[in-house]
Motif scaffolding. Structure first.
Motif, mmCIF file in Angstrom:
data_model
loop_
_atom_site.group_PDB
_atom_site.id
_atom_site.type_symbol
_atom_site.label_atom_id
_atom_site.label_comp_id
_atom_site.label_asym_id
_atom_site.label_seq_id
_atom_site.Cartn_x
_atom_site.Cartn_y
_atom_site.Cartn_z
ATOM 1 N N PRO A 1 -32.479 -6.210 40.661
ATOM 2 C CA PRO A 1 -31.225 -5.711 41.250
ATOM 3 C C PRO A 1 -30.314 -6.820 41.754
ATOM 4 O O PRO A 1 -29.167 -6.554 42.097
ATOM 5 C CB PRO A 1 -31.715 -4.844 42.407
ATOM 6 N N TYR A 2 -30.839 -8.054 41.858
ATOM 7 C CA TYR A 2 -30.096 -9.169 42.438
ATOM 8 C C TYR A 2 -29.588 -8.813 43.834
ATOM 9 O O TYR A 2 -28.464 -9.138 44.213
ATOM 10 C CB TYR A 2 -28.926 -9.590 41.543
ATOM 11 N N GLU A 3 -30.425 -8.114 44.587
ATOM 12 C CA GLU A 3 -30.074 -7.693 45.945
ATOM 13 C C GLU A 3 -31.361 -7.345 46.675
ATOM 14 O O GLU A 3 -32.303 -6.829 46.076
ATOM 15 C CB GLU A 3 -29.142 -6.466 45.898
ATOM 16 N N GLN A 4 -31.392 -7.659 47.964
ATOM 17 C CA GLN A 4 -32.568 -7.337 48.767
ATOM 18 C C GLN A 4 -32.589 -5.836 49.051
ATOM 19 O O GLN A 4 -31.625 -5.295 49.593
ATOM 20 C CB GLN A 4 -32.548 -8.130 50.084
ATOM 21 N N LEU A 5 -33.682 -5.166 48.715
ATOM 22 C CA LEU A 5 -33.810 -3.727 48.920
ATOM 23 C C LEU A 5 -34.893 -3.452 49.963
ATOM 24 O O LEU A 5 -35.930 -4.128 49.984
ATOM 25 C CB LEU A 5 -34.175 -3.026 47.608
ATOM 26 N N PRO A 6 -34.680 -2.452 50.828
ATOM 27 C CA PRO A 6 -35.680 -2.157 51.887
ATOM 28 C C PRO A 6 -36.805 -1.272 51.376
ATOM 29 O O PRO A 6 -37.103 -0.230 51.953
ATOM 30 C CB PRO A 6 -34.833 -1.447 52.946
ATOM 31 N N ILE A 7 -37.459 -1.661 50.294
ATOM 32 C CA ILE A 7 -38.503 -0.821 49.707
ATOM 33 C C ILE A 7 -39.824 -1.566 49.600
ATOM 34 O O ILE A 7 -40.697 -1.153 48.828
ATOM 35 C CB ILE A 7 -38.071 -0.309 48.309
ATOM 36 N N TYR A 8 -39.981 -2.625 50.390
ATOM 37 C CA TYR A 8 -41.215 -3.392 50.308
ATOM 38 C C TYR A 8 -41.870 -3.575 51.666
ATOM 39 O O TYR A 8 -42.718 -4.448 51.817
ATOM 40 C CB TYR A 8 -40.940 -4.774 49.679
ATOM 41 N N GLY A 9 -41.465 -2.778 52.654
ATOM 42 C CA GLY A 9 -42.036 -2.921 53.983
ATOM 43 C C GLY A 9 -43.452 -2.376 54.060
ATOM 44 O O GLY A 9 -43.992 -1.756 53.121
ATOM 45 N N GLU A 10 -44.045 -2.585 55.211
ATOM 46 C CA GLU A 10 -45.424 -2.126 55.407
ATOM 47 C C GLU A 10 -45.507 -0.611 55.412
ATOM 48 O O GLU A 10 -46.522 -0.043 55.019
ATOM 49 C CB GLU A 10 -45.962 -2.692 56.727
ATOM 50 N N ASP A 11 -44.416 0.070 55.850
ATOM 51 C CA ASP A 11 -44.437 1.529 55.812
ATOM 52 C C ASP A 11 -44.474 2.042 54.380
ATOM 53 O O ASP A 11 -45.152 3.042 54.089
ATOM 54 C CB ASP A 11 -43.213 2.085 56.544
ATOM 55 N N ILE A 12 -43.786 1.351 53.471
ATOM 56 C CA ILE A 12 -43.832 1.752 52.050
ATOM 57 C C ILE A 12 -45.227 1.496 51.491
ATOM 58 O O ILE A 12 -45.765 2.300 50.708
ATOM 59 C CB ILE A 12 -42.772 0.991 51.250
ATOM 60 N N ILE A 13 -45.846 0.389 51.900
ATOM 61 C CA ILE A 13 -47.204 0.091 51.430
ATOM 62 C C ILE A 13 -48.157 1.187 51.887
ATOM 63 O O ILE A 13 -48.998 1.674 51.109
ATOM 64 C CB ILE A 13 -47.646 -1.287 51.951
ATOM 65 N N ASN A 14 -48.055 1.597 53.142
ATOM 66 C CA ASN A 14 -48.921 2.662 53.646
ATOM 67 C C ASN A 14 -48.666 3.976 52.929
ATOM 68 O O ASN A 14 -49.594 4.771 52.721
ATOM 69 C CB ASN A 14 -48.712 2.835 55.157
ATOM 70 N N ALA A 15 -47.410 4.217 52.546
ATOM 71 C CA ALA A 15 -47.100 5.463 51.846
ATOM 72 C C ALA A 15 -47.727 5.494 50.455
ATOM 73 O O ALA A 15 -48.179 6.545 49.987
ATOM 74 C CB ALA A 15 -45.582 5.642 51.743
ATOM 75 N N TYR A 16 -47.789 4.364 49.769
ATOM 76 C CA TYR A 16 -48.353 4.327 48.422
ATOM 77 C C TYR A 16 -49.869 4.151 48.435
ATOM 78 O O TYR A 16 -50.518 4.393 47.424
ATOM 79 C CB TYR A 16 -47.722 3.187 47.618
ATOM 80 N N SER A 17 -50.409 3.731 49.553
ATOM 81 C CA SER A 17 -51.849 3.490 49.616
ATOM 82 C C SER A 17 -52.609 4.803 49.469
ATOM 83 O O SER A 17 -52.356 5.775 50.173
ATOM 84 C CB SER A 17 -52.205 2.829 50.954
ATOM 85 N N GLY A 18 -53.555 4.816 48.549
ATOM 86 C CA GLY A 18 -54.380 5.997 48.328
ATOM 87 C C GLY A 18 -53.742 7.067 47.475
ATOM 88 O O GLY A 18 -54.372 8.099 47.216
#
Length: 1882
Positions: free
Chosen positions: A112-129
């Motif tokens: 995207p050539y832009e910083q997106l807020p989709i790599y935080g720890e909350d996103i990691i916890n959401a995808y975990s499991g």
């Protein structure tokens, strides 16, 4: 259905376009076979024609329905072809801002050539499991799939990240590694991930460079293996590198740069440590200025150099090695500037000018000989069979040799750094499995392609072959699993291309062979290629215009390679003489670089060989000892590539294809041409082609039924879903080859789903048309009926009007006739009379007869007419009345109906929010205006009051002046009168005094005139002043009235302000409470972790292997398994381990209590601040009502004496506690160092660090305590001297007041608060840096020295006093012994007396004893009257207490006597009744038994006594082995808490401090132990939360504090604690309750977590409201497990279960409300988070489903009477998100409505929902980008959190409101089932 049948009118197709690659068009006419032209209309309404190829007759690709556009998986598209893929990616990237898309097993990632807020720890916890297809595509989903398959299948995994330069490969790989480190659950090993990330700056600096396409392009490939242990936690990593582009060191193209490290080194030339390198600007070095672009915009090379050095230090490369690296790099730069000149006489000879500066610097930096290096740079050694020749080299050859040397040094340094990075990342334990992340270059094609591009494309050919085989294998497995007929799919096999490159006599073989030839060249190698492969291989071609190039048909495209430089790059020749000079270097690092390299290792055992230079020796080849130098670069790359493929084939691969959307690096800009090139090159289209060749669309039978049941008739619906689907498909699709039936799915060929969607859309469109027809008919009929009713009403009114007019006409006509009748009658009569008169004589008889007859006829006619008139009038009036009443009734009915409608509208409007808004509109402005007006009026009132006071002062002064003047005039007037009276007596003096008299009279006259004038002026002024006074009074009254009104308004505003401030304070208090509880939770987590580590160290247990997923912030709890490990050890060791465990447990218990008691200090401060804020106004009023300042001062002085005593006691306690804590820490440290294993306690181990930190913290706490003790001692000395002097000066009355004040302070707990406040004010700051900011440490040291001197002098004086007091106390002890003997004798005598005499004798004895004691103390204190007065006061109090005790005993005796009489009477009645009911035989046979009368024990005080040895049994039976189910069902709630408190009461009653502390500590540790053992049991946790709260309430209720005794009965007040203040333990128990509450929340979350998404989002509670869309391959991954489907009813049942359990346990209602609020927050946050991460859930129908589910939860709250718990408010974000899915999203009015509606959602969440909104049916519309921009503009000024997801782990701060119990302690009965028979009731 044939494909040509789909090309009908209005069908949409894709046609090729030069600019956009593919353009959409719409058919204007139906296509029929034989047509050669398609008539199309483009999207811009331009008509065009598309000519069909007559040979192939290939039609343009069809466009997918809009409902399928934007899908998460490209394989879900019905038409699978290039334009569909490109359009789907473009829509997701441009419109929805989604950068990830699935393509079967491939994740397509667009940069995207832009910083997106989709790599935080909350996103990691959401995808975990989560399963891979359940959430939106993401790199975290691929990482989770790899991690899950590694744990489940016990197989290594690989993530292959590929793409061209600038596509984002490195970033994707970095995020994948971050995900593994976060979810692995190893908090102590996450530094491995930090080290891997720290290696990135190093590898980027030495391996990345600026190219024309990317400013940070990786010029090498790398494969990172992340190692895991048996628990699947990260333990290490290993990096392999491939094909470093060494040629970039000596050559860069235009607008490109060399490697970053060289420019970073030049940018840091100003540093002192780099002065020796003699660096210059990058433009001054040949190797860094070839590209002409030494600077990258926005990049600070000096700053990047600092980051590189920090990363090197973190990875263990020390400063000496770093400087060695920089020396070598600087030497390479200087080597490039070495000028080689040709000899003018001999062109084959060259030389280096003497004393060349750069060569001197090069030799100095590397520590080599200048002469030798200068010689061998221009000469070479040739060895023949018997002789050796040194031959000079031409200039060009010498320059090439110099560049080859530079490349070889750089490559060796690169390999050395990689080796050291791997050493830093190497795991310390054995690796169980790994996940590899391959970050490798993608397919490359440039204008000039050389050896590097050839190797890169060769590697991509191998990877593409592996990819194709894997995709083919997955397709085959899917078909075989579903048992459908397997047909071979024809896919592109690039094995011929690979054979062309690597097979025998392939390109690489010919290249190596040509390199071995003495005179081999690029031209001869090209001719060999032409002779070998031209016209023999279809993949090899020769360019028409060149003889030095060749073309290879790769899988992605044709690439033309230039042969120039191939041989030189493949040989990578470096002369051995130059290497020999370098080996003799004095620089140690340079010598290490050229050691013998290790052989190639196994695929997983180490790093494979990278490209190395071949060192060309002057000796014959037969004398070379090693064959390593014979390997060319191509051969080495082929070997490393084979090793890589072996590794990948041994793992399960996962593919990530990175796409570069544009070459200009613009954010969210999509270039279709560039995207298509990369899609073709990376294999995405090949995946699509393979999928399209088989059955790409797949539905389960249930999904097919749910989607296409609209195409079925009622008779087609069967119970067997498979048979039903078969029957329907046979009718819908005639060609059975277009679909296949599997075991669980239906497989469709490409285009069939689009056909079914078309049929479904047609059916729905027909249904919509029918619905529209019916609705329109209904509307028109309703309109017609309304018009007909209106016409009927109009007709009724018109006809009524006409009838009334006609009736009036009839009345007028009748009246006219009647008038005419009378008029004619009169005329006729007159005529008749005239005729009769004329003819009377002649015709008298005849006329008389006729007249009489006529008269009679007229008379009859007249009567009949009158009768008719009245009858007709009555009938007309009756008819009119009926008509009038009917009309009025109809009007009433109509008006009532209209009024009811209006009332209903008003009610609806009154209940709506808008009504309240309209009612309250402007109120805020009015309030602000009124407040401003009040402030202005207040100011005016103050100014008027000031003016009024000044005027009153002026008026008073003037009045006084006038009064004084009047008095003076009156005196003068009196004098004048006296003078006039003397005139008569002084006649003789008139002549003499005449002149004086005249003057006097003149003066008098003047004075009278002046007085009269002044009087008039005064009267006028007085009248004016009166008028002004009246006006002022009126104004004053007005002002008073205004002031009262303003005061009232100000009071109201102040009350409102106070309410707002109170709310704000409450919010601040909740925040502080939340921070405290989070700190407490962190402390508990660390404590558990400490316990686990200590148990592991003591028990040395071996954990079992297995996969266990834990959160990264949650420490593992293994206490349950330690017991088994102890049993499995040897007997001797088990006994020793058990003993050590018990010792640790005892130490831990004591340590826990001390730590908890320290933590309560902060809570006490917070409570004091809260009380101070809440009672601030009351405190001011109380201060105003207090006495004089002197009395307040006296009270403070008197209170200080008691404070000093309390402080001295506290000081002693602190000293003892410090000693005890220090001893415990020393014992713990010694036991750990002596008894623990050396590996566990070795320095550097995690356990050693944790314990060392803990010991250091405890040592600091001891030092702080020491300083507190010293300060307390110094203050005690000074304050005690002052109080002593003050006390001895006071009188007896003041002493009595002092005791009363002290007693009051003890009752109110003020002493404790005063001490804590004093202690906190005197506590030194723990921040040493702040303390020593202004030299305060030296001042503190001097103060301590003075304090020590003062203490020494004071201690010497106290020592003498203590010796004197000791002698006095010894005498008192002797007297007490004698008194005890006398008491024992008297007691023995009293026991022989009757009860009444016994009481009197005891009283008499007590009086005698007190009298003797009084005489004794009177003699003792004869010299000190003050002590004697204190003794008298205490004596009087004791006498009063005895008298009160006597009165209580008398009352108790009388009461017991009455009860005894009543019981005796009842017993007699019972005995008589039993005797009457029993027969004589039964009486004779039955033995006589004593009567068992159930009654209360005599004077039971509600206490339980136990022996000290039974304490462990009490804890075991009451806590550890108690079953909550039996207690909750059969006994009173909170029974264990009551029993514990009754035991505490007895310990308090007997004044046993040790027993109280031991019991409370054991209880707390027991509760912790059972909760630790049964941490996942909701019933256990809920039971002990309820009992802990009840125990806390009991401690408060019976504490004796007035605030907690308001609701007690007198009996309960008698049961209050007497000897101990357990306020500190109350805080500890409150903290324990908070921990249990947090554990209960986690248990609830673990239970509800699997249910929430399925029940709230996925399950269709309202059947048929939403239809499933086609899904892709990701919904069928092997990671999806067959789990039971949860519904909303499952969630409601679970909530009912939780609520019933809590109610059975007797939990406080307020606490239940808080728990329910937390549960609903978990449900709302998890649901909203999944909604924000799932595009398939963002639709109108899903919004309806969510709102229905939320309404069911609200209904549950109403049923449980919990609507006031605040739980509904926690669901507000979810409700607003559901409303956002349903509202209209088109116009500006819609945007305004959304802005006002979504107050609980953040801007990021609103925009995310709008971007994800996906129509489920064709009748819905997507949200336009312009509407989303409008929303963003409206929310620009809104300040909210940028976080996308809600914090599902957030726990609201819990409070425990005081809830006293009405249950009497003496009435509690202990059941025998609890096994507490050893407890005795007291």
């Amino acid at each position: 259905m044939a494909a040509s049948e789909l090309f009908t009118k209005f069908a949409r197709v894709w046609i090729p376009d030069a600019e956009e690659v593919w353009k959409s068009a719409e058919l204007l006419k139906d296509y029929k076979p034989g047509h050669t032209v398609l008539h199309l209309k483009l999207e811009d309404d331009q008509e065009t024609q598309y000519r069909i190829d007559p040979k192939t007759k290939e039609l343009p690709p069809l466009r997918n329905p809009d409902i399928l556009v934007g899908e998460n998986d490209l394989t879900a598209l019905s038409y699978l072809h290039e334009p569909a893929v490109l359009h789907n990616l473009k829509v997701r990237f441009m419109d929805s801002k989604l950068i990830y898309t699935y393509c079967g097993i491939v994740l397509v990632a667009i940069n995207p050539y832009e910083q997106l807020p989709i790599y935080g720890e909350d996103i990691i916890n959401a995808y975990s499991g989560q399963n891979m297809g359940d959430m939106d595509p993401h790199i975290f989903a691929v990482a989770e799939e790899a991690y899950k398959q590694m744990a489940r299948d016990e197989r290594n995994q690989s993530i292959i990240v590929s793409g061209e330069s600038g596509a984002g490969k490195t970033v994707s790989a970095k995020y994948a590694m971050r995900y593994f480190a976060t979810v692995s659950g190893s908090a102590s090993e996450t530094n491995v991930e930090e080290k891997v990330l720290a290696s990135n700056p190093i590898m980027e600096s030495i391996g990345n460079a600026k190219t024309t396409r990317n400013d940070n392009s990786s010029r090498f490939g790398k494969y990172i293996e992340i190692g895991f242990d048996r628990r699947y936690r990260i333990i290490g990593a290993n990096m392999r590198t491939y094909l470093l582009e060494k040629s970039r060191v000596v050559f860069q193209a235009e607008e490109e740069r060399n490697y970053h490290i060289l420019y970073q080194l030049c940018a840091s030339k100003h540093l002192p440590e780099f002065k020796a390198l003699r660096l210059r600007h990058a433009q001054n070095f040949h190797y860094t200025n070839l590209g002409g672009s030494p600077v990258i915009e926005g990049v600070d090379d000096a700053k990047e150099m600092m980051n590189t050095r920090q990363a090197c230090s973190l990875l263990g490369i020390n400063e000496s090695y770093q400087m060695g690296i920089f020396h070598i790099l600087a030497a390479i730069l200087h080597l490039g500037n070495v000028a080689i000149q040709s000899n003018d006489r001999d062109a084959d000879n060259c030389f280096i000018p003497p004393n060349t500066e750069h060569l001197i610097i090069f030799c100095d930096l590397l520590g080599v000989d200048y002469e030798q290096m200068a010689h061998w740079l221009c000469h070479r050694k040739i060895v023949t069979g018997s002789e050796t020749y040194i031959k000079p080299m031409p200039k060009l050859q010498a320059i090439n040799a110099r560049d080859a040397l530079a490349k070889h040094i750089y490559a060796s340094l690169f390999n050395w750094i990689v080796d050291h990075v791997n050493q830093a990342l190497r795991a310390s334990v054995k690796q169980h499995s790994f996940i590899g992340v391959l970050d490798i270059y993608g397919f490359e094609t440039f204008e000039i392609n050389s050896f590097e591009q050839f190797c890169i494309n060769y590697a991509n050919e191998k990877l593409q072959q592996q990819f194709n085989m894997h995709v083919f294998k997955l397709e085959q497995e899917e078909y075989m699993k579903e048992q459908i007929p397997w047909t071979l799919i024809d896919f592109y096999d690039n094995q011929p291309c690979i054979n062309l490159i690597e097979a025998k006599l392939g390109i690489l073989d010919l290249l190596d062979e040509e390199c071995k030839m003495p005179r081999g060249s690029d031209e001869t190698w090209a001719q060999k290629l032409y002779n070998t492969h031209l016209n023999k291989s279809v993949l090899f071609h020769k360019p028409r215009m060149s003889n030095k190039a060749f073309i290879i048909q790769h899988f992605a495209d044709k690439v033309e390679y230039q042969c120039e430089g191939f041989l030189e790059k493949n040989k990578d020749t470096v002369y051995e003489e130059q290497i020999t000079v370098l080996k003799a270097s004095k620089l140690n690092l340079l010598a290490e670089l050229f050691q013998e390299e290790k052989p190639v290792t196994s695929p997983t055992g180490g790093r494979p060989l990278v490209a190395r230079a071949t060192v060309k020796s002057a000796k014959p080849r037969a004398l070379q000892p090693s064959k390593e130098h014979k390997k060319s670069v191509g051969h080495q790359f082929r070997n490393s590539l084979h090793l890589l493929m072996e590794t990948l084939n041994a793992t399960t691969p996962h593919y990530v294809r990175c796409i570069k959307p544009n070459d200009d690096k613009f954010a969210f800009t999509f270039d279709p041409k560039r995207a298509v090139q990369q899609l073709r090159a990376c294999g995405v289209l090949e995946t699509i082609r393979i999928s399209a060749a088989g059955f790409p669309s797949r539905w389960t039978y249930q999904e097919f039924f749910n989607r296409y049941r609209v195409l079925m008739k009622q008779k087609d619906v069967l119970s067997d879903k498979k048979l039903m689907c078969r029957n329907v498909l046979k009718k819908l699709i005639k060609d059975q080859d277009k679909y296949q039936f599997g075991k669980t799915k239906i497989f469709f060929r490409a285009g069939q789903v689009a056909y079914l969607e078309k049929l479904r859309a047609d059916k729905l469109r027909a249904a919509c048309i029918r619905i529209q027809k019916t609705i329109r008919c209904w509307l028109q009929r309703k309109k017609y009926l309304r018009m007909r009713k209106a016409a009927t009403t109009i007709q009724r009114y018109v006809r009524g009007y006409q009838a009334r007019c006609y009736a009036q006409f009839l009345r007028r006509t009748r009246a006219a006739i009647l008038i005419q009748k009378y008029q004619r009658m009169y005329t006729a009569r007159q005529k008749f009379l005239r005729i009769r008169t004329a003819t009377v004589v002649i015709q008298s008889f005849v006329r008389g007869f006729r007249g009489r007859r006529q008269y009679k006829a007229i008379l009859q006619e007249q009567k009949a007419i009158i009768l008719q008139k009245h009858v007709r009038g009555w009938m007309a009036r009756g008819k009119y009345k009926k008509t009038h009443s009917a009309i009025i009734y109809l009007q009433c009915c109509y008006r009532r109906m209209m009024a009811k409608r209006e009332l209903k509208k008003l009610k609806i409007e009154a209940r709506s929010v808008e009504h309240y808004k309209t009612l309250n509109i402007g109120m805020e402005n009015k309030i602000v205006q009124l407040q401003f007006k009040v402030n202005n009026q207040t100011k005016e009132m103050r100014s008027l009051l000031e003016k009024l006071s000044s005027l009153e002062t002026t008026y008073t002064n003037e009045t006084e002046k006038l009064r004084s003047e009047v008095d003076r005039l009156r005196v003068n007037e009196g004098n004048a009168k006296v003078s006039s009276n003397k005139i008569t007596s002084l006649m003789e003096e008139i002549a003499i005094l005449r002149k004086e008299l005249k003057e006097t009279q003149a003066k008098k006259k003047r004075l009278e005139e002046r007085a009269d004038k002044y009087k008039e002026d005064t009267d006028l002024m007085v009248s004016q002043l009166k008028e002004q006074n009246a006006l002022l009074k009126n104004e004053k009254e007005d002002l008073n009235r205004r002031i009262q009104e303003q005061a009232k308004e100000m009071t109201e505003s102040m009350e409102k302000r106070m309410e707002e401030e109170t709310k704000q304070l409450q919010i601040d208090l909740n925040d502080e409470r939340s921070r405290y509880q989070s700190l407490l939770n962190e402390f508990c987590r660390l404590e558990e972790r400490y316990d686990n580590m200590k148990e592991e160290m003591s028990l040395v247990s071996v954990t079992k292997p297995g996969h266990r997923r834990t959160d990264s912030t949650h420490s593992s709890n293994e206490s349950e398994y330690t017991y088994n490990s102890v049993l499995s050890s040897e007997p001797g060791e088990s006994e020793d381990v058990t003993r050590r465990t018990e010792e640790f447990a005892e130490q831990k218990g004591a340590l826990d209590m001390s730590l908890f008691l320290k933590l309560q200090k902060r809570v006490t401060e917070l409570e004091q601040e809260k009380q101070a804020l809440q009672e601030e106004l009351d405190g001011k009023e109380e201060q105003a009502l207090r006495g004089k300042a002197k009395e307040a001062e006296d009270q403070q002085v008197k209170a200080r004496g008691t404070e000093l005593e309390y402080e001295s006691l506290k000081r002693q306690e602190l000293e003892s506690e410090n000693k005890k804590l220090k001893n415990e820490l020393n014992e713990l440290h010694s036991s750990l160092t002596e008894k623990a294993s050396p590996q566990v306690t070795a320095p550097g181990s995690p356990a050693y660090k944790v314990l060392l930190d803990h010991l250091n913290a405890s040592s600091e706490e001891l030092e702080v305590r020491k300083e507190e003790v010293l300060i307390l001692r110094s203050q005690l000395v000074s304050q005690k001297e002052a109080v002593t002097r003050k006390v001895y000066k006071e009188t007896m009355t003041e002493a009595i007041l002092l005791l009363e004040d002290v007693r009051k302070m003890k009752d109110q707990g003020e002493i404790t608060q005063a001490y804590i406040g004093l202690k906190e004010t005197n506590r030194p700051s723990q921040d040493c840096h702040l303390l020593n900011e202004d030299g305060e440490l030296w001042m503190a040291y001097q103060g301590l020295k003075q304090t020590n001197r003062l203490l020494e002098s004071q201690l010497q004086g106290q020592k003498k006093n203590y010796e004197n007091e000791l002698e006095i106390l010894r005498g008192e002890v002797q007297n007490l012994k004698e008194e005890i003997n006398r008491q024992q004798q008297l007691l023995a005598q009293n026991l022989q007396l009757p009860p009444e005499a016994r009481i009197e004798a005891s009283l008499q004895h007590e009086i005698t004893r007190l009298t003797n004691e009084n005489l004794y103390y009177e003699e003792l204190y004869a010299d000190d009257p003050m002590k004697y007065q204190f003794y008298r006061i205490s004596l009087y109090k004791r006498i009063i207490d005895l008298m009160e005790q006597l009165e209580k005993q008398d009352k108790t005796v009388r009461k017991l006597k009455k009860q005894l009489k009543v019981f005796a009477k009842k017993i007699g009645e019972l005995e008589v009744g039993q005797t009457e009911n029993v027969s004589p035989a039964q009486l004779a046979d039955e033995p006589i038994r004593p009567v068992n009368i159930p009654r209360k024990e005599k004077d039971f005080q509600g206490m339980l006594e136990y022996k000290k040895d039974d304490e462990l049994k009490l804890i075991k039976n009451l806590i550890l082995e108690l079953k909550p189910r039996g207690v909750a069902v059969n006994l009173i709630p909170g029974l264990p808490a009551y029993i514990l408190f009754m035991c505490v009461r007895h310990a308090d009653y007997i004044n046993d401090d040790q027993r109280v502390r031991s019991l409370l500590t054991s209880s707390i540790n027991g509760i912790k132990k059972i909760l630790k053992k049964r941490s996942d049991d909701f019933e256990i946790v809920s039971f002990w939360l309820s009992n802990t709260c009840r125990f806390l309430h009991c401690l408060k209720q019976y504490s004796g504090e007035e605030a907690f005794m308001k609701h007690n009965s007198p009996r309960q007040n008698d049961h209050c604690l007497r000897n101990f203040d357990l306020a500190e333990y109350r805080q500890v128990i409150s903290d324990l309750a908070i921990q249990i509450y947090q554990q209960l929340t986690k248990v609830m979350e673990n239970v509800l977590q699997p249910m929430i998404v399925s029940g709230m989002l996925e399950h269709e509670t309202i059947q048929g409201i939403s239809g499933l869309k086609p899904t892709g391959l990701r919904k069928r991954t092997s990671s999806i497990a067959d789990e039971g489907t949860y519904t909303l009813d499952s969630i409601v049942r679970q909530l009912n279960n939780f609520h019933s359990i809590m109610c059975q346990h007797g939990m406080d209602p307020e606490l239940i409300k808080q728990i329910v609020k937390q549960m609903f927050y978990i449900i709302g946050s998890v649901t909203l988070n999944n909604l924000l991460l799932r595009k398939d859930m963002c639709s109108w129908s899903k919004g309806m489903q969510i709102r229905y589910n939320v309404s069911q939860l609200e209904e549950w709250l109403r049923d449980k009477n919990l609507q006031n718990s605040g739980a509904k408010e926690t669901l507000e974000p979810l409700i607003q998100a559901a409303q956002l899915l349903q509202v209209k999203k088109k116009t500006d009015e819609d945007a305004e409505a959304i802005c006002s509606m979504c107050s609980a959602l953040t801007t990021a969440q609103i925009v995310k929902v709008l971007n994800l909104y996906t129509p489920v049916n064709e009748f819905e519309e997507r949200v336009t980008a312009s509407f989303i921009r409008t929303i963003q503009v409206r929310f620009q000024n809104r300040k909210d959190s940028p976080q996308l997801l809600m914090d599902a782990k957030h726990i609201f701060p819990v409070t425990f409101p005081f809830n006293p119990s009405s249950l009497a302690l003496e009435s509690i009965q202990i059941p025998s089932s609890m096994n507490l028979g050893f407890l005795l009731r007291v």
